[in-house]
Design a protein around this motif. Sequence first.
Motif, short mmCIF file in Angstrom:
data_model
loop_
_atom_site.label_atom_id
_atom_site.label_comp_id
_atom_site.label_asym_id
_atom_site.label_seq_id
_atom_site.Cartn_x
_atom_site.Cartn_y
_atom_site.Cartn_z
N GLU A 133 0.79 -1.19 0.15
CA GLU A 133 0.06 0.13 -0.14
C GLU A 133 0.99 1.23 0.10
O GLU A 133 0.62 2.09 -0.71
N GLU A 134 1.68 1.34 0.58
CA GLU A 134 2.74 2.38 1.05
C GLU A 134 3.51 2.86 -0.45
O GLU A 134 3.66 3.83 -0.77
N GLU A 135 3.91 1.66 -0.79
CA GLU A 135 4.82 1.93 -1.93
C GLU A 135 3.84 2.41 -2.95
O GLU A 135 4.49 3.04 -3.74
N SER A 136 2.74 1.81 -3.24
CA SER A 136 1.78 2.17 -4.31
C SER A 136 1.61 3.86 -4.22
O SER A 136 1.54 4.69 -5.04
N ILE A 137 1.44 4.35 -2.90
CA ILE A 137 1.08 5.68 -2.48
C ILE A 137 2.43 6.66 -3.00
O ILE A 137 2.30 7.50 -3.54
N ILE A 138 3.55 6.00 -2.42
CA ILE A 138 4.88 6.84 -2.74
C ILE A 138 4.95 6.99 -4.22
O ILE A 138 5.41 8.03 -4.79
N ARG A 139 5.01 5.74 -4.89
CA ARG A 139 5.17 5.81 -6.51
C ARG A 139 4.18 6.66 -7.18
O ARG A 139 4.54 7.26 -8.40
N LEU A 140 3.00 6.77 -6.67
CA LEU A 140 1.85 7.64 -7.32
C LEU A 140 2.38 9.42 -7.05
O LEU A 140 2.39 10.01 -7.99
N ALA A 141 2.95 9.58 -5.77
CA ALA A 141 3.15 10.87 -5.51
C ALA A 141 4.45 11.17 -6.22
O ALA A 141 4.87 12.45 -6.34
N ARG A 142 5.32 10.08 -6.74
CA ARG A 142 6.49 10.73 -7.37
C ARG A 142 6.17 11.53 -8.49
O ARG A 142 7.13 12.25 -9.10
N VAL A 143 5.34 11.16 -9.30
CA VAL A 143 4.78 11.95 -10.39
C VAL A 143 3.30 12.83 -10.18
O VAL A 143 2.91 13.17 -11.06
N GLY A 144 3.29 13.18 -8.98
CA GLY A 144 2.16 14.35 -8.57
C GLY A 144 0.95 13.81 -8.23
O GLY A 144 0.01 14.59 -8.28
N TYR A 145 0.63 12.46 -8.50
CA TYR A 145 -0.71 12.01 -7.86
C TYR A 145 -0.60 11.88 -6.33
O TYR A 145 -0.48 10.87 -6.10
N ASP A 146 -1.17 13.05 -5.75
CA ASP A 146 -1.21 12.97 -4.53
C ASP A 146 -2.39 12.77 -3.72
O ASP A 146 -2.65 12.79 -2.55
N HIS A 147 -3.49 12.51 -4.47
CA HIS A 147 -4.90 12.36 -3.90
C HIS A 147 -5.24 10.62 -3.81
O HIS A 147 -6.49 10.45 -4.12
N ALA A 148 -4.52 9.79 -3.50
CA ALA A 148 -5.01 8.67 -3.02
C ALA A 148 -5.85 8.66 -1.72
O ALA A 148 -5.23 9.38 -0.79
N ILE A 149 -6.94 8.10 -1.60
CA ILE A 149 -7.82 8.49 -0.46
C ILE A 149 -7.90 7.15 0.28
O ILE A 149 -8.85 7.14 1.41
N GLY A 150 -7.42 6.01 0.06
CA GLY A 150 -7.54 4.88 0.99
C GLY A 150 -7.25 3.60 0.18
O GLY A 150 -7.09 3.58 -1.01
N TYR A 151 -7.39 2.32 0.81
CA TYR A 151 -6.95 1.19 -0.07
C TYR A 151 -7.91 0.08 0.70
O TYR A 151 -8.40 0.12 1.85
N LEU A 152 -8.00 -1.15 -0.31
CA LEU A 152 -9.03 -2.00 0.24
C LEU A 152 -7.92 -2.96 1.05
O LEU A 152 -7.03 -3.73 0.92
N LYS A 153 -8.45 -3.02 2.16
CA LYS A 153 -7.83 -3.68 3.49
C LYS A 153 -7.73 -5.24 3.06
O LYS A 153 -8.93 -5.64 2.98
N GLY A 154 -6.39 -5.72 3.17
CA GLY A 154 -6.54 -7.25 2.80
C GLY A 154 -6.28 -7.50 1.45
O GLY A 154 -6.23 -8.59 0.88
N GLY A 155 -6.35 -6.52 0.57
CA GLY A 155 -6.43 -6.68 -0.90
C GLY A 155 -7.63 -7.34 -1.44
O GLY A 155 -8.73 -7.36 -0.86
N PHE A 156 -7.72 -7.95 -2.73
CA PHE A 156 -8.62 -8.22 -3.60
C PHE A 156 -9.45 -9.33 -2.74
O PHE A 156 -10.65 -9.69 -2.79
N ASP A 157 -8.54 -10.23 -2.03
CA ASP A 157 -9.33 -11.20 -1.29
C ASP A 157 -10.28 -10.87 -0.29
O ASP A 157 -11.16 -11.55 0.08
N THR A 158 -10.26 -9.78 0.20
CA THR A 158 -11.28 -9.06 1.03
C THR A 158 -12.40 -8.84 0.25
O THR A 158 -13.55 -9.16 0.77
N TRP A 159 -12.13 -8.49 -1.05
CA TRP A 159 -13.66 -8.20 -1.79
C TRP A 159 -14.31 -9.51 -2.17
O TRP A 159 -15.51 -9.68 -2.15
N LYS A 160 -13.33 -10.66 -2.53
CA LYS A 160 -14.00 -11.81 -2.81
C LYS A 160 -14.76 -12.30 -1.54
O LYS A 160 -15.99 -12.81 -1.89
N LYS A 161 -14.26 -12.34 -0.55
CA LYS A 161 -14.73 -13.09 0.78
C LYS A 161 -15.92 -12.26 1.17
O LYS A 161 -16.88 -12.85 1.61
#
Length: 471
Positions: A325-353
């Motif tokens: 999660e943090e790596e994704s946020i940082i790599r977005l911010a490297r090119v100015g995409y500063d507006h991540a507002i959250g992430y799916l806890k537990g990843g896609f498995d959470t969505w399936k469950k």
Amino acid sequence: MKVEQIYTGCIAHAAYYIESNGEASIFDPLREVQPYIDKATKDGAEIKYVFETHFHADFVSGHLDLANKTGAQIVFGPTAKPGFEALIAADNQIFKIGNYQVKVLHTPGHTMESTTYLLVDENEEMHGIITGDTLFIGDVGRPDLAQHVIEDLTEEKLAAHLYDSLRNKILPLPNHLIVYPNHGAGSACGKMMSNETTDTLGNQKATNYALQDMTKEEFIEKLLDGLTAPPGYFPKNVLMNIQGYESIDDVIDRGEQPLEADAFEAAANETGALILDTREAENFKEGFIPNSINIGLDSNFAMWVGELIPDIKQQILLVTEPGKEEESIIRLARVGYDHAIGYLKGGFDTWKKANRETDQVNRLDVDEFLANFNNDEIKVFDVRKKSEFDSQHLIGAENTPLNQINEYLAEFPKDKKFAIHCAGGYRSMIASSILKQRGWDNFVDVRGGFDEIKEHKDAQVTAYVCPTTLL
């Protein structure tokens, strides 16, 4: 004395760390600055200066956070007009870092404030040049970026300045100097950069096309030949680097909001946020949240985010591999995409469950693809760059470069089955996710892409032609 290149391959970026006698300086830092601070702490050194070679277009620099956290002074070359406190150095001004010296060489051309820093060691011997985007290994900086911020700076004017800078400031320097550029192959800031990230100036004088004997008119023609439009996010990054930006710590805090499936879905519906799935293509194709876009962290993530998400202020909800999660946020911010507002806890498995609706991409191996699609009736779309396609491609395939996919949407049939591929499978899955989001469902993606297609005994491909440009 220590000179260390800190290379980040996913954006083909090089920062530099110099330390001498308890003092250190950072050149062209990335947005996440803690690694630089940790390096100086380990060396028992104080970061004295943050040197910028120019206002960068392809990433947001970490100069402000680094200065705020360490007390270091930000230094730009002549003519720079930042919207924050910084020292604007004069041409030939000298800075001391321990027993080392850094001499300012104003080298306009890539941009007007572009500056090369000459490193002089404790014995007063010239050691190397940190060239920014003025001089790369095998290439020089493209001269068409600044005009997207300052209209009257035409690419011809900047190319003429670059010709003078190279001949008056760089070529007279001794051959033994080490060239330390800001980028390597893969960056969109040049067109023919080498995979090597350092070289001697003498070898560059012998091999770099831009340093050969030619008139200014010939240089301008060569430099401008083959340039394609720069990525759309470049001017936005330039403005952030000029005007200032939010602290990376605040960006991370906002993005690191864990959301269960209910809250994630509610946030998507209430905010209109883009759902960005950063998992690798093979995992994404097995199942994903409908209407999400896949741009995997395992390749040129930041570049493709910048190419394909037009609004730099777009709110983003993340689906990642747990722990990314943090790596994704940082790599977005490297090119100015500063507006991540959250992430799916537990990843896609959470969505399936949670028994939420999912979607899939049909991906075929090359054997099955060629057995079913190698005929004139079924369209095959190749989403590689035009230069890659022109060099060699599957006979009958159509070139629809990924960075222009929105311009090609009308080419994709909705009433007939088709196939899509890139070089290895990364870009084609991005394209597949975009097509899925836009309502296409009757296609297949080719696992392994053209790299495997061309090696197959049943593939009919054109003869290889060496591309004239890498853009």
